[in-house]
Structure formats: structure tokens, C-alpha cells
Design a protein around this motif. Sequence first.
Motif, PDB file in Angstrom:
ATOM      1  N   GLN A 103      -8.075   8.432   8.304  1.00  0.00           N
ATOM      2  CA  GLN A 103      -7.894   9.099   7.209  1.00  0.00           C
ATOM      3  C   GLN A 103      -7.340   8.070   6.266  1.00  0.00           C
ATOM      4  O   GLN A 103      -7.502   8.362   4.931  1.00  0.00           O
ATOM      5  CB  GLN A 103      -6.852  10.225   7.326  1.00  0.00           C
ATOM      6  N   GLU A 104      -6.776   7.167   6.457  1.00  0.00           N
ATOM      7  CA  GLU A 104      -5.967   6.340   5.525  1.00  0.00           C
ATOM      8  C   GLU A 104      -6.884   5.025   5.105  1.00  0.00           C
ATOM      9  O   GLU A 104      -6.435   4.528   4.166  1.00  0.00           O
ATOM     10  CB  GLU A 104      -4.682   5.917   6.329  1.00  0.00           C
ATOM     11  N   ALA A 105      -7.940   4.821   5.862  1.00  0.00           N
ATOM     12  CA  ALA A 105      -8.548   3.542   5.725  1.00  0.00           C
ATOM     13  C   ALA A 105      -9.605   3.411   4.592  1.00  0.00           C
ATOM     14  O   ALA A 105     -10.276   4.382   4.447  1.00  0.00           O
ATOM     15  CB  ALA A 105      -9.331   3.100   7.030  1.00  0.00           C
ATOM     16  N   ALA A 106      -9.625   2.575   3.639  1.00  0.00           N
ATOM     17  CA  ALA A 106     -10.625   2.237   2.978  1.00  0.00           C
ATOM     18  C   ALA A 106     -12.150   1.894   3.658  1.00  0.00           C
ATOM     19  O   ALA A 106     -12.129   1.529   4.554  1.00  0.00           O
ATOM     20  CB  ALA A 106     -10.267   1.191   1.690  1.00  0.00           C
ATOM     21  N   GLU A 107     -13.003   2.072   2.694  1.00  0.00           N
ATOM     22  CA  GLU A 107     -14.397   1.969   3.225  1.00  0.00           C
ATOM     23  C   GLU A 107     -14.605   0.437   3.720  1.00  0.00           C
ATOM     24  O   GLU A 107     -14.161  -0.416   2.657  1.00  0.00           O
ATOM     25  CB  GLU A 107     -15.383   2.194   2.148  1.00  0.00           C
ATOM     26  N   GLY A 108     -15.142   0.116   4.930  1.00  0.00           N
ATOM     27  CA  GLY A 108     -15.022  -1.294   5.573  1.00  0.00           C
ATOM     28  C   GLY A 108     -13.741  -2.105   5.533  1.00  0.00           C
ATOM     29  O   GLY A 108     -13.686  -3.128   6.020  1.00  0.00           O
ATOM     30  N   LEU A 149      -1.245  -1.084   5.662  1.00  0.00           N
ATOM     31  CA  LEU A 149      -0.670   0.103   6.023  1.00  0.00           C
ATOM     32  C   LEU A 149      -0.247   0.074   7.540  1.00  0.00           C
ATOM     33  O   LEU A 149      -1.266  -0.169   8.256  1.00  0.00           O
ATOM     34  CB  LEU A 149      -1.476   1.294   5.563  1.00  0.00           C
ATOM     35  N   TRP A 150       0.901   0.276   7.682  1.00  0.00           N
ATOM     36  CA  TRP A 150       1.189   0.107   9.166  1.00  0.00           C
ATOM     37  C   TRP A 150       1.413   1.522   9.751  1.00  0.00           C
ATOM     38  O   TRP A 150       2.096   2.241   9.456  1.00  0.00           O
ATOM     39  CB  TRP A 150       2.716  -0.623   9.276  1.00  0.00           C
ATOM     40  N   LEU A 170      -5.200  -2.076   7.956  1.00  0.00           N
ATOM     41  CA  LEU A 170      -4.130  -1.249   8.589  1.00  0.00           C
ATOM     42  C   LEU A 170      -3.707  -1.824   9.883  1.00  0.00           C
ATOM     43  O   LEU A 170      -4.568  -2.551  10.784  1.00  0.00           O
ATOM     44  CB  LEU A 170      -4.777  -0.016   8.736  1.00  0.00           C
ATOM     45  N   VAL A 171      -2.788  -1.726  10.407  1.00  0.00           N
ATOM     46  CA  VAL A 171      -1.937  -2.011  11.561  1.00  0.00           C
ATOM     47  C   VAL A 171      -1.558  -0.828  12.295  1.00  0.00           C
ATOM     48  O   VAL A 171      -0.896   0.043  11.695  1.00  0.00           O
ATOM     49  CB  VAL A 171      -0.944  -2.956  11.464  1.00  0.00           C
ATOM     50  N   HIS A 182       0.743  -1.282   0.071  1.00  0.00           N
ATOM     51  CA  HIS A 182       0.004  -0.006   0.074  1.00  0.00           C
ATOM     52  C   HIS A 182       0.963   1.154  -0.044  1.00  0.00           C
ATOM     53  O   HIS A 182       2.013   1.372   0.620  1.00  0.00           O
ATOM     54  CB  HIS A 182      -0.918  -0.050   1.244  1.00  0.00           C
ATOM     55  N   THR A 183       0.426   2.302  -0.768  1.00  0.00           N
ATOM     56  CA  THR A 183       1.073   3.572  -0.729  1.00  0.00           C
ATOM     57  C   THR A 183      -0.137   4.570  -0.188  1.00  0.00           C
ATOM     58  O   THR A 183      -1.260   4.406  -0.444  1.00  0.00           O
ATOM     59  CB  THR A 183       1.546   3.973  -1.992  1.00  0.00           C
TER      60      THR A 183
END
Length: 463
Positions: free
Chosen positions: A137-142, A52-53, A14-15, A5-6
Motif C-alpha cells: 500500500q505504501e510503496a511507490a512504483e519501483g 518509511l519504516w 521502505l524498511v 516520508h509521510t
Amino acid sequence: MVTEHTSSSPAQVLVASNRGPITYTLGEDGTLDARRGGGGLVSGLSAVDDKLWVCAALGDGDREAVRRGVGEPGVRMLDIDPEVHADAYNGIANSVLWFVHHLLYQTPVEPVFDTEFRRQWASYETYNRAFAEALAQEAAEGAAVLVQDYHLALVPGMLRALRPDLRIGHFSHTPWAPVDYFRLLPDDIAEQLLHGILGADRAAFLTRRWADAFIGCCTEILGGTGRTRIGVHNLGADADFLRRRSHEADVDERMAALRDQVGEDRKTIVRVDRTELSKNIVRGLHAYRTLLETRPEWRERVVHIAFAYPSRQDLAVYRDYTAAVQSLATEINGAYGTESWTPVVLHVKDDFARSLAAYRLADVALVNPIRDGMNLVAKEVPVVSDHGCALVLSREAGAYEELGEDAIVVNPYDVTGTAEALHEALTMSGDERSGRTKRLAEAATALPPQQWFLDQLEALRQE
């Protein structure tokens, strides 16, 4: 294979953790040197490509990297104010929450929850909010978000308020305090911590014991766990990596050096720990001293290889503890050592290759924490041991749940009992030791880090 992921596109996995997978060091000439970390979480996350960490910038090098826009795909480092981070990390996470969950307070004199505590708690809230906002801010829907450990206990609740569409998990790598001890915390803080974790769809722990303690706290203080599901994932050792790494050239070199220090035809008792108060290194040394006092036949026939790697040396209580470990080792060597025999071989400089060498040499592994979420050393030694190893294991280690049947189990406070356990381990027959080691290794590797993480992710997505 999905690419890393960028930050240009929302992340599906996400972590969040205080420490990330990479550390930057700022050179005198202004250059930045990047070094990748290790450990179970780093290994586990390698199983997922599109992730994404989110982590904190921990030092000057990390902060400079953030300011310059230096980074790597799949990692977002947060440049949180250093004073806020110090309050949240040292003031609250490591000096309060760690002490509560590991039962470390000297209750006649501590804790004292005063105005300074409240000031630091506000920083802990600010720190957690920074993570929640970055994840939102970074997370996609769901998307699936897995929040790690006691540093970020408030994040699930904060993130739920910002992004109710997300699948949120929280994993505790420490023990969880029983309700009577947890209630040392001010009532409002105890409730806030529980509500924070219960913002997750799923809260997970290393053993059933710690999960049950959390449920007990929620039931007593809040009336239940609400809609949050509770899970258990016993993190195991990475057998393939350990066996491969333990036979590389640098490990062989350190084995030769350790053999020279131990001497010919002597048995070894090995421990590898950080100088963390909960690891109980001082009582372990007292037990070894008691063994030499009460079983004089072991004098000149056994060496205690003790690796005590300094931890959290920015806190005075940890510096004092490290000094106490060194002082006691010196005392034992002064009292019993001879020209040809050093009873305790103590090393305080972290060296992973040397740790693996000690694992391979161990006749006995001593793992006697006051309290430990899991303790991977107890799982790693049987996997790496060349000739079989007897495990002396505290019943207060999370690993006891899986390894207790084939370990020699001790009460970590009982120095005399631990000394007797060391004697039993040293005199165990080769056949019995071999059989136990094989069973310990099988149990220790049942859920290796990558599968451990994937199981959590799958469980979260199925909630």
C-alpha cells in the motif's frame, strides 16, 4: 536534503521489522510517552532520509498510539491483534525459528510439531501478510523494500505477489541453520520459509557462513535459489558514537562504582549479554569457576563482571535460564568469595552506560555464544577499551569471521578449554594485548551501521 516520508505520498525506500524505532508508553493519566530506540538497524537507517519504516505495535502504549492516530513522520505502526502477534512472535519466531537457527533444541524431546504448532503457524502467516499488505500500500512504483529478519521470512514472497514492480531485499540478522538441522521443520514449512525469502530480489546475511548455509538449504530442498541473489554484509560497530558516548559523565560515574566493586589491582573479565539461551552465559560462568579451581593464583586477583540483562521473560525457558545464571553466580561467590573479594559482580538490570563503563575497564572480554549471527559486543569492547583488551571469542559467533585472527578462539561447549583461554588472556603481555586490540578495533569498525545499510540499498537497486 530529502524530507522524512509521510503517509500522504508513496515511499521510495521502505524498511520492515517487528520492532520499530519508537516505543510508546501509556501513562496512568492517559498520556503517551514516546521513546526512541537504539541498535545497529536504527543507526544504519539514519543514513536515509526519505524512508518509511513499517513495524508492529508491540505493547498497549503502541496500540493506543495507533488508535489515536499518534505517530511520527516516516513510521507506520501496525496494530496487529495481540493474540496473533503473540503466536507469531513468541510461538513461532522465538520458540521455533530462533531455536532452529541457533541449534538450541534438545532433540530427544523437542521439537514437537503438532496441531498447536499449526495453529500458531497460521498466525505467523497472518502476521507476515499484514506487513506485506502495508508495504504494498505504501510503496511507490519501483521502490526499494528491505525486510528484516526471521520474524518476517514470508513477507518477500507475499509482497512479490502483490507488487511485482518492487525491488525487495531480505536481511537475516541471525545465523542460518545447516540443512540437516533446518530439516527438523516439517517439510512444507521448510519449503514455505525458503520460498518466502526467495521472493526477494536479494537475500543477505551477516557472514559468508550463514549465506552458504541458506544456499545449501535451498539447493537441497528446492533445487536452488532461483533468481534471488545472495549477499553478505558484516555489520560493524559505530566507532564515533561509541567513543563519544563512553566518555560522558554517567559512564564515568558507573566506572567509579565498578572500580569500587572490583577493588584495587585486580584484573577484570567482562561479559555483556542478554539472558538469551544462545549466549551461553552459564557455561561461561562454569569456565570462570574452573579457572578459580585450577588456577588458584587468580583467586582475589580477578573479578568477573557479568551483565546478564533479562530477555524474553514472558517465556518460561528464558525465565529459568535467567534464574540459573543468578544461582550459579551466587554459588561461585559463596564458594570462593572473601570479605574483601567478590569473584562475580552480576547485574541483571539493563544499563547501557554501565555496559560502556565495563567495556572501558575490561582486561578480558568473554564472548562465548553457542551460535550468534554476529555479536556486536565482541566488536564494541575493543573500540571502547581504555587500556587494551584480550578477546576470548567463540568460533560459533559471526564475528569470528572478521575477528578470529586476533582473538583467543574457543569451542563454546568446552568449559575446560574456555578456562584455559581466560588464563591465556589474563597473562597476555601488554604489548601483545595493545596490538591485538588495535587490529580488532579496525576490523570491528570496517563497515559501520550507516554504510552497512547503504551498501545493501545500493546492491538491491543494482540487481
